[in-house]
Design a protein around this motif. Structure first.
Motif, mmCIF file in Angstrom:
data_model
loop_
_atom_site.group_PDB
_atom_site.id
_atom_site.type_symbol
_atom_site.label_atom_id
_atom_site.label_comp_id
_atom_site.label_asym_id
_atom_site.label_seq_id
_atom_site.Cartn_x
_atom_site.Cartn_y
_atom_site.Cartn_z
ATOM 1 N N TRP A 25 107.438 24.186 48.976
ATOM 2 C CA TRP A 25 107.392 22.874 49.615
ATOM 3 C C TRP A 25 105.966 22.345 49.679
ATOM 4 O O TRP A 25 105.744 21.159 49.546
ATOM 5 N N PHE A 26 105.025 23.220 49.939
ATOM 6 C CA PHE A 26 103.634 22.800 50.104
ATOM 7 C C PHE A 26 102.712 23.714 49.318
ATOM 8 O O PHE A 26 103.000 24.873 49.090
ATOM 9 N N ARG A 27 101.597 23.137 48.953
ATOM 10 C CA ARG A 27 100.584 23.876 48.211
ATOM 11 C C ARG A 27 99.273 23.758 48.971
ATOM 12 O O ARG A 27 98.905 22.692 49.458
ATOM 13 N N SER A 28 98.619 24.893 49.108
ATOM 14 C CA SER A 28 97.264 24.885 49.660
ATOM 15 C C SER A 28 96.414 25.736 48.731
ATOM 16 O O SER A 28 96.598 26.939 48.639
ATOM 17 N N GLY A 29 95.536 25.067 48.031
ATOM 18 C CA GLY A 29 94.764 25.752 47.001
ATOM 19 C C GLY A 29 95.702 26.155 45.878
ATOM 20 O O GLY A 29 96.440 25.342 45.352
ATOM 21 N N SER A 30 95.728 27.436 45.567
ATOM 22 C CA SER A 30 96.626 27.913 44.514
ATOM 23 C C SER A 30 97.866 28.593 45.093
ATOM 24 O O SER A 30 98.644 29.184 44.358
ATOM 25 N N VAL A 31 98.056 28.503 46.407
ATOM 26 C CA VAL A 31 99.182 29.165 47.068
ATOM 27 C C VAL A 31 100.284 28.148 47.367
ATOM 28 O O VAL A 31 100.025 27.098 47.956
ATOM 29 N N GLY A 108 95.185 16.502 42.602
ATOM 30 C CA GLY A 108 93.814 16.967 42.532
ATOM 31 C C GLY A 108 93.294 17.504 43.855
ATOM 32 O O GLY A 108 92.249 18.142 43.907
ATOM 33 N N GLY A 109 94.017 17.258 44.927
ATOM 34 C CA GLY A 109 93.556 17.665 46.245
ATOM 35 C C GLY A 109 93.843 19.125 46.542
ATOM 36 O O GLY A 109 94.639 19.771 45.871
ATOM 37 N N PRO A 110 93.195 19.667 47.570
ATOM 38 C CA PRO A 110 93.379 21.079 47.911
ATOM 39 C C PRO A 110 94.713 21.361 48.614
ATOM 40 O O PRO A 110 95.183 22.485 48.609
ATOM 41 N N ILE A 111 95.315 20.339 49.200
ATOM 42 C CA ILE A 111 96.576 20.512 49.918
ATOM 43 C C ILE A 111 97.536 19.438 49.458
ATOM 44 O O ILE A 111 97.149 18.281 49.281
#
Length: 153
Positions: A25-31, A108-111
């Motif tokens: 559902w969500f991405r933070s960095g590569s996770v 392109g964003g981190p989150i």
């Protein structure tokens, strides 16, 4: 027969919605994180003090169990009760998934929001609602037909 097919489609929609809730559902960095991981993070870091949001987060954890209960009711022939649980659950889950899906993410964003989970869940809830409402309508029409055939008004 149509009632059973529609009840089965409602059950399939719930299964799809639950599968989608476990997807990313969500991405933070590569996770990438599932909806349950995000709910856990919100709870762990105490990111909200809104009572309604806290309650919704608590209910979110039991979505698979509630979906299983609704499916069991539909399978056991408790069409109206199963459909009612299905519709209420689908509205709750579908609303959250729909909001997440339309938020999109800045690639392109981190989150950001990843569409796989929210879109799959939203589609599942739509199928579930259509199937549940259709099952109730066809079951009621079948009961009226049986009463008419027996001469009961």
């Amino acid at each position: 027969m149509a009632t059973k097919v529609l009840a089965a489609s409602a059950a399939a929609g719930l299964v799809l919605a639950v599968v989608g809730s476990f997807l990313s559902w969500f991405r933070s960095g590569s996770v990438n994180r599932s909806s349950y991981q995000v709910v856990g993070l919100i709870d762990r870091f105490d990111l909200t003090d809104n009572t309604f949001v806290v309650l919704a987060l608590r209910v979110w954890i039991v979505v698979p169990l509630l979906a299983a209960a609704a499916i069991a009711l539909l399978v056991l022939g408790a069409t109206r009760t199963g459909a009612a649980v299905t519709v209420v659950l689908a509205i709750f889950v579908g609303t959250a998934a729909g909001f997440a899906a339309v938020q999109g993410g800045d690639d392109g964003g981190p989150i950001g929001v990843t569409p796989a989970g929210p879109v799959t869940t939203t589609i599942g809830t739509l199928v579930a609602v259509i199937g549940a409402l259709g099952a109730v309508v066809t079951a009621a029409a079948g009961r009226r037909q049986v009463q008419t055939n027996r001469g009961v008004s």
